[in-house]
Design an enzyme around this catalytic site. Structure first.
Site, PDB file in Angstrom:
ATOM      1  CE  LYS A   1       5.033  -8.158   0.307  1.00 42.13           C
ATOM      2  NZ  LYS A   1       3.880  -8.357  -0.598  1.00 42.13           N
TER       3      LYS A   1
ATOM      4  CG  HIS B   1      -6.116  -0.460   4.513  1.00 45.44           C
ATOM      5  ND1 HIS B   1      -4.845  -0.991   4.586  1.00 45.44           N
ATOM      6  CD2 HIS B   1      -6.785  -0.968   5.564  1.00 45.44           C
ATOM      7  CE1 HIS B   1      -4.763  -1.792   5.627  1.00 45.44           C
ATOM      8  NE2 HIS B   1      -5.933  -1.796   6.245  1.00 45.44           N
TER       9      HIS B   1
ATOM     10  CE  LYS C   1       3.788  -1.390  -7.575  1.00 46.66           C
ATOM     11  NZ  LYS C   1       3.740  -1.093  -6.133  1.00 46.66           N
ATOM     12  NE  ARG C   2      -5.595  -6.906  -8.375  1.00 46.42           N
ATOM     13  CZ  ARG C   2      -6.762  -7.378  -7.980  1.00 46.42           C
ATOM     14  NH1 ARG C   2      -6.846  -8.152  -6.922  1.00 46.42           N
ATOM     15  NH2 ARG C   2      -7.859  -7.116  -8.667  1.00 46.42           N
TER      16      ARG C   2
ATOM     17  CE  LYS D   1      -1.660  -1.006  -6.490  1.00 41.53           C
ATOM     18  NZ  LYS D   1      -0.744  -0.971  -5.323  1.00 41.53           N
TER      19      LYS D   1
ATOM     20  CB  THR E   1       3.416  -4.168   1.925  1.00 43.19           C
ATOM     21  OG1 THR E   1       2.450  -4.746   1.030  1.00 43.19           O
ATOM     22  CG2 THR E   1       2.711  -3.504   3.088  1.00 43.19           C
TER      23      THR E   1
HETATM   24  C1  LIG Z   1       2.985  -7.515  -1.199  1.00 43.25           C
HETATM   25  C2  LIG Z   1       1.953  -7.942  -2.148  1.00 43.25           C
HETATM   26  C3  LIG Z   1       1.049  -7.016  -2.687  1.00 43.25           C
HETATM   27  C4  LIG Z   1       1.115  -5.534  -2.367  1.00 43.25           C
HETATM   28  O1  LIG Z   1       1.976  -4.913  -3.302  1.00 43.25           O
HETATM   29  P1  LIG Z   1       2.033  -3.336  -3.454  1.00 43.25           P
HETATM   30  O2  LIG Z   1       3.170  -3.110  -4.393  1.00 43.25           O
HETATM   31  O3  LIG Z   1       2.310  -2.783  -2.106  1.00 43.25           O
HETATM   32  O4  LIG Z   1       0.736  -2.909  -4.009  1.00 43.25           O
HETATM   33  C5  LIG Z   1       0.099  -7.453  -3.580  1.00 43.25           C
HETATM   34  N1  LIG Z   1       0.023  -8.754  -3.949  1.00 43.25           N
HETATM   35  C6  LIG Z   1       0.892  -9.664  -3.474  1.00 43.25           C
HETATM   36  C7  LIG Z   1       0.778 -11.068  -3.942  1.00 43.25           C
HETATM   37  C8  LIG Z   1       1.868  -9.300  -2.548  1.00 43.25           C
HETATM   38  O5  LIG Z   1       2.709 -10.234  -2.061  1.00 43.25           O
END
Ligand SMILES: *Cc1c(COP(=O)(O)O)cnc(C)c1O
Length: 792
Positions: free
Chosen positions: A633, A333, A521-522, A527, A629
């Site tokens: 979304k 990952h 995101k985190r 990032k 991911t």
């Molecule tokens: C989808 C999702 C992530 C992943 O987000 P990235 O932008 O791909 O890092 C992290 N936390 C939550 C709550 C999510 O729904």
């Protein structure tokens, strides 16, 4: 199946026997529990049928330390196809389903993307009738709850089980015993149904909870030594007490290893027990069981299976090794060095002496094989599983697994050609790509019913909730004014809903007529939330200089948790909150821009944020984000991306068109090149890029106050000075700043043309089909596990 009268009676019965309460007096939380249990009653027969059916043939198992499930109620109703029906029945009882849904605690048993992927895979496998069971740990405390105090992140324990979890069933009779060096643990399984959409199949997520063999020492209790009497119990239960934040350092390392071993050992013992009931020779184990290792966290399962086979089943090492090689596969990952798990030998040997012994045998076997293949001394040293007192879990996984997969095309290429090149040259046939995906049930049907209804109207079917590729048919409407307007209307509606929610949650008023520019995101340096922050500040200063600047109103929304021990990530949160305070309180800019950092971003908050976004921020340093991911979304919810050519962004623009997104920044090869020649000098950019110094200097010139924590100075130093082995501006923020600003100007111009903007939204939405996790999981099923669907 569902019967209205029975359902109502069930709710009343459950309220009565669990709470001694009647409906009219019940608390909302109690109603939530009773409704959820009444739904369990609807599905449990199909669930048991599915277990029995799968049990007869070949199955796959997903071993993951994390499952970021979010709430279950709404999702389960959608997948059962009874959401509207239940909503109506409940309204007859004067219950508002939405209110009840909001009473559910998020099951936050994961940190971020990796755990959420596991959750999407569970949903997809059930929907496709694939015999896949998830194995994990039932942490009593999931990911911490985030609050802000004076702009700093505060962390609170997340006691998600405080009201009892109606969705899990304790299977005491399937308890297994796990032996650690100095203690014996009872691993008790809790099963949660994973309901497929538009099928009766119901898969299982099995989570282990650690318990002592004996609850307490009765003799100590009699001697009135109460604390001591429960000490052992607590030490056992500690193992599944809390989810590890993904930064945790030395402290608690032993506990972390115990967690990983508990997951591996309990799950394998469960599989072996099931297999032995079939009365088939153990050498056939891989013909019935395939195990996917989600990152390195469960990799200790490899030597554990060998241990069980040799020590408990009496096979020899070669037989055990062959079984392993056909059973396990590994998903990588990340290429971030700090995230590739390594264990310090003395610690590992102390906790798991026998497992360590087995790893040394595997390690020697590998060295023999490498030498036999005439690899150079250098390469052999590089690939050793045990090297310099460290055990490399990723190397162990690659050696023992029949496949290794990356999670997006670019990521897999980087693994093959750079990070894991030595391994790729040795075992090219093991390497595969499986681009990540998201489930359309949660990320479209549940979180955006308005858009779902519109799509159903246009297509005359609900099939797209399974097969997102059907959305491509809607390309014919790309010039249809009425349809495009309807899409914009829905977006506006979702923005209004988010505005209301933010008003309640954050006590901030935002303007629905502004561009909702969202990065959720985190919080991690790679990032690059900091790049976003610098751009906002630069825009602010330009607005101050030129108040008549003609820009579209913009609301910059952030949501992110920083790992509790990640000082610099927390510094960035504080910095953004300071920027927000400055900008939001400046009346001179007349609300043209606003900054909101929402607190406690989690799955449920995400369900409100993704559908309401006008712009998706995916701005990681190229080469660093394995897939992402969140980007998918947004795309599915008709949102263009501003982003780098990183992770799955590459494939997103391939599908939706470069011209419908805003791509900027250095490419991964360019970054790699600069690192190799050591040719990147951030100071050059700092001195020469217009406006850059002005914003960077706010970190140290007194513009903002970090309460004397030294946090802002720490960020500043990381950008301009060499910090031990870390190069300045390791994530190339200065390098990409100017190009990012240019891309943001393109966004501003593009948004002014409403019709054209709607087309970009449209093209993203209708081309999101590839990112359905149903596609991803069926590729795992075909290309890695070789399992077929089995409908009950
Ligand atoms: C989808 C999702 C992530 C992943 O987000 P990235 O932008 O791909 O890092 C992290 N936390 C939550 C709550 C999510 O729904």
């Amino acid at each position: 199946m569902f019967n209205k009268k029975n359902f109502k009676e069930d709710i009343e019965l459950i309220l009565k026997i669990k709470y001694g309460n009647k409906l009219e007096n019940a608390l909302e939380e109690e109603k939530f529990y009773a409704i959820s249990k009444a739904i369990m009653n609807i599905l449990i027969d199909d669930w048991n049928k599915t277990k029995n059916k799968y049990n007869k043939g070949k199955e796959a198992y997903y071993f993951s330390a994390e499952y970021l499930m979010g709430r279950a109620l709404g999702n389960n109703l959608i997948n059962l196809g009874i959401y509207d029906e239940i909503k109506e029945v409940l309204s007859e009882l004067n219950i508002d389903l939405n209110d009840i849904e909001s009473k559910e605690e998020d099951a936050g048993l994961g940190n971020g993307g990796l755990g959420r992927l596991a959750a999407c895979f569970m949903d997809s496998s059930a929907t496709l009738n694939l015999p896949l069971t998830g194995y994990g740990l039932r942490y009593n405390y999931g990911i911490f709850e985030q609050a802000f105090g004076d702009g700093f992140q505060l962390e609170k324990a997340n006691d998600w089980l405080k009201n009892d979890d109606p969705w899990s069933i304790k299977k005491e009779d399937e308890t297994v015993i796990v032996n650690l060096n100095n203690k014996t643990i009872r691993a008790v399984p809790y099963d949660t149904p994973i309901i497929g959409y538009d099928t009766k199949n119901t898969n299982t997520l099995r989570l282990w909870e650690a318990h002592p063999i004996e609850d307490f020492d009765f003799s100590l209790f009699n001697d009135q030594e109460y604390d001591k009497a429960v000490e052992k119990k607590n030490r056992a239960e500690d193992i599944t007490r809390v989810l590890y934040p993904n930064d945790s350092t030395e402290k608690g390392k032993i506990l972390r290893l115990e967690q990983q071993y508990l997951l591996a050992s309990a799950s394998l013992k469960d599989l072996i027990r099931k297999f032995k009931n079939k009365n088939i020779d153990i050498s056939n184990f891989p013909q019935y069981n395939k195990i996917q290792l989600n990152d390195t966290h469960p990799v200790v399962a490899i030597p554990e299976l060998i241990r069980i086979l040799i020590d408990e089943e009496g096979t020899d090492f070669d037989t055990a090794w062959n079984i392993c090689k056909q059973t396990f596969s590994y998903t990588n990952h990340t290429i971030l060095q700090e995230a590739l798990e390594k264990w310090y030998v003395p610690l590992f040997r102390e906790v798991l002496p026998r497992i360590y012994e087995i790893i040394t045998i595997i390690s020697e076997k590998l060295i023999d094989e490498l030498k036999h293949n005439e690899l150079s001394e250098d390469k052999v040293n590089n690939m050793k599983i045990i090297n310099h007192d460290l055990i490399h879990m990723a190397w162990l996984a690659i050696y023992a697994c029949h496949t290794v997969n990356g999670v997006a095309a670019l990521h897999t290429e980087i693994l093959k050609n750079q990070e894991l090149n030595n391994w790729y040259e040795l075992y090219p046939e093991k390497f595969q790509n499986k681009t990540n995906g998201i489930t359309p049930r949660r990320w479209l049907a549940l979180s955006n019913p308005e858009l779902t209804n519109f799509l159903e109207e246009l297509l005359g079917t609900k099939d797209f909730i399974k097969d997102l590729d059907i959305l491509k048919k809607l390309e014919k409407f790309i010039d249809d004014e009425e349809k495009l307007n309807k899409l914009l209307e829905i977006k506006k509606e979702k923005k209004l809903q988010l505005k209301e929610y933010i008003k309640i949650q954050e006590s901030i008023e935002i303007d629905e007529n502004s561009i909702f520019d969202i990065q959720i995101k985190r919080l991690h340096e790679y990032k690059r939330q900091l790049l976003n922050a610098f751009h906002i500040l630069d825009l602010y200063y330009r607005l101050k200089e030129n108040p008549s600047m003609n820009i579209e109103k913009r609301t910059f929304i952030f949501g992110a948790k920083a790992a509790p021990g990640y000082f610099r990530a927390k510094a960035i949160i504080k910095y953004i909150n300071e920027i927000a305070k400055l900008i939001n309180n400046d009346e001179e800019i007349k609300g043209k821009i606003k900054v909101v950092f929402v607190h406690n971003y989690n799955v449920s908050y995400g369900e409100k944020l993704f559908p309401a976004a006008d712009l998706s921020e995916q701005i990681s340093t190229a080469g660093k984000e394995a897939s992402g991911t969140g980007n998918m979304k947004f795309m599915l919810n008709a949102t263009p991306t501003i982003g780098t050519l990183d992770g799955a962004n590459v494939e997103i623009v391939e599908e939706a068109g470069m011209e419908n997104n805003f791509i900027f920044g250095a490419h991964s090869e360019e970054i790699e090149e600069m690192k190799k020649n050591d040719s990147y000098n951030p100071r050059e950019y700092y001195e020469n890029v217009k406006g850059l110094k002005r914003v960077v200097d706010t970190l140290i010139d007194g513009t903002f106050d970090d309460n004397s924590t030294g946090m802002f100075r720490n960020i500043y130093d990381s950008l301009l000075n060499t910090n031990g082995w870390e190069r300045p501006d390791n994530y190339f923020i200065f390098k990409d700043f100017d190009d990012y600003r240019r891309a943001q100007e393109h966004v501003d111009k593009a948004y002014k043309d409403k019709r054209n903007w709607a087309k970009k939204c449209w093209m993203n939405m209708i081309n999101a089909g590839k990112f359905n996790s149903d596609r991803t999981i069926s590729q795992y099923a075909k290309e890695i596990w070789n399992i077929d669907s089995k409908k009950i």
